[in-house]
Design an enzyme around this catalytic site. Structure first.
Site, PDB file in Angstrom:
ATOM      1  N   HIS A   1       0.957   5.114   1.056  1.00 42.90           N
ATOM      2  CA  HIS A   1       0.337   6.154   1.872  1.00 42.90           C
ATOM      3  C   HIS A   1       0.427   7.475   1.100  1.00 42.90           C
ATOM      4  CE1 HIS A   1       0.383   4.068   5.928  1.00 42.90           C
ATOM      5  NE2 HIS A   1       1.282   3.332   5.311  1.00 42.90           N
TER       6      HIS A   1
ATOM      7  N   HIS B   1       0.841  -1.209   0.000  1.00 45.64           N
ATOM      8  CA  HIS B   1       0.000   0.000   0.000  1.00 45.64           C
ATOM      9  C   HIS B   1       0.862   1.240   0.000  1.00 45.64           C
ATOM     10  CE1 HIS B   1       0.628  -1.347   4.169  1.00 45.64           C
ATOM     11  NE2 HIS B   1       0.617  -0.069   4.526  1.00 45.64           N
TER      12      HIS B   1
HETATM   13  P1  AMP Z   1       1.672   0.184   7.470  1.00 48.45           P
HETATM   14  O1  AMP Z   1       2.388   0.439   8.761  1.00 48.45           O
HETATM   15  O2  AMP Z   1       2.325   0.884   6.306  1.00 48.45           O
HETATM   16  O3  AMP Z   1       1.443  -1.292   7.219  1.00 48.45           O
HETATM   17  O4  AMP Z   1       0.286   0.912   7.615  1.00 48.45           O
HETATM   18  C1  AMP Z   1      -0.942   0.282   7.768  1.00 48.45           C
HETATM   19  C2  AMP Z   1      -1.972   1.376   7.834  1.00 48.45           C
HETATM   20  O5  AMP Z   1      -3.251   0.785   7.786  1.00 48.45           O
HETATM   21  C3  AMP Z   1      -1.918   2.202   9.135  1.00 48.45           C
HETATM   22  O6  AMP Z   1      -1.654   3.576   8.814  1.00 48.45           O
HETATM   23  C4  AMP Z   1      -3.311   2.008   9.740  1.00 48.45           C
HETATM   24  O7  AMP Z   1      -3.827   3.174  10.339  1.00 48.45           O
HETATM   25  C5  AMP Z   1      -4.130   1.569   8.532  1.00 48.45           C
HETATM   26  N1  AMP Z   1      -5.299   0.754   8.841  1.00 48.45           N
HETATM   27  C6  AMP Z   1      -5.366  -0.321   9.673  1.00 48.45           C
HETATM   28  N2  AMP Z   1      -6.608  -0.842   9.655  1.00 48.45           N
HETATM   29  C7  AMP Z   1      -7.345  -0.084   8.801  1.00 48.45           C
HETATM   30  C8  AMP Z   1      -8.704  -0.106   8.365  1.00 48.45           C
HETATM   31  N3  AMP Z   1      -9.572  -1.039   8.794  1.00 48.45           N
HETATM   32  N4  AMP Z   1      -9.112   0.832   7.495  1.00 48.45           N
HETATM   33  C9  AMP Z   1      -8.257   1.769   7.048  1.00 48.45           C
HETATM   34  N5  AMP Z   1      -6.967   1.841   7.403  1.00 48.45           N
HETATM   35  C10 AMP Z   1      -6.509   0.938   8.277  1.00 48.45           C
END
Ligand code: AMP
Ligand code: ZN
Length: 133
Positions: free
Chosen positions: A100, A98
């Protein structure tokens, strides 16, 4: 299916969809750095950017750009950060690739990551290892 983002893509977990097409979904991060913080994901499950094929990565970047433009046009965002936490060592928590896209405000108090200095010969050594020939 155990992957959180695969569940979001399948509609099993709700999300605030910013954009969707055949291969890509963008939705609001549940814990935003600033309001509008969006995650752009391929619908096909890839753990990291090396696993993903080039057309997938190119499509994600196209959508990242559209979202950035939308921030600027519709939120009057003066700038934004792009980030991929690629693998757990880099802070990746959800193991589904993903991007950001994070709106930034002037003086929003967010700090960039700390930087180091190169030691003697260290730049040449690392360059020789990573240079793409
Ligand atoms: P990462 O550390 O790059 O894997 O980031 C994962 C991101 O997913 C974090 O910024 C979380 O806030 C986000 N996240 C976790 N669960 C959800 C959800 N159900 N809907 C939207 N974002 C989420
Ligand atoms: Zn997944």
């Amino acid at each position: 299916m155990s992957c959180l983002f695969c569940k979001i893509i399948a509609g099993q977990i709700p999300s605030y969809k910013v954009y969707e097409d055949e291969s890509t979904l963008a939705f609001l991060d549940i814990n935003p750095v600033n309001p509008g913080h969006t995650l752009v994901v391929p619908k096909k499950h890839f753990t990291n950017i090396e696993e993903a094929d080039e057309p997938t990565v190119c499509q994600i970047i196209k959508i990242v750009k559209k979202i950035g433009l939308s921030f600027k046009k519709n939120l009057a965002t003066p700038g934004y950060n792009l980030a991929v936490n690629n693998d757990p060592a880099a802070g990746q928590i959800v193991p589904h690739l993903h991007f950001h896209v994070m709106p930034r405000l002037l003086n929003d108090g967010l700090r960039p990551w700390p930087q180091k200095k190169y030691q003697a010969n260290q730049a040449e050594e690392v360059l020789n290892k990573i240079k793409i020939k």
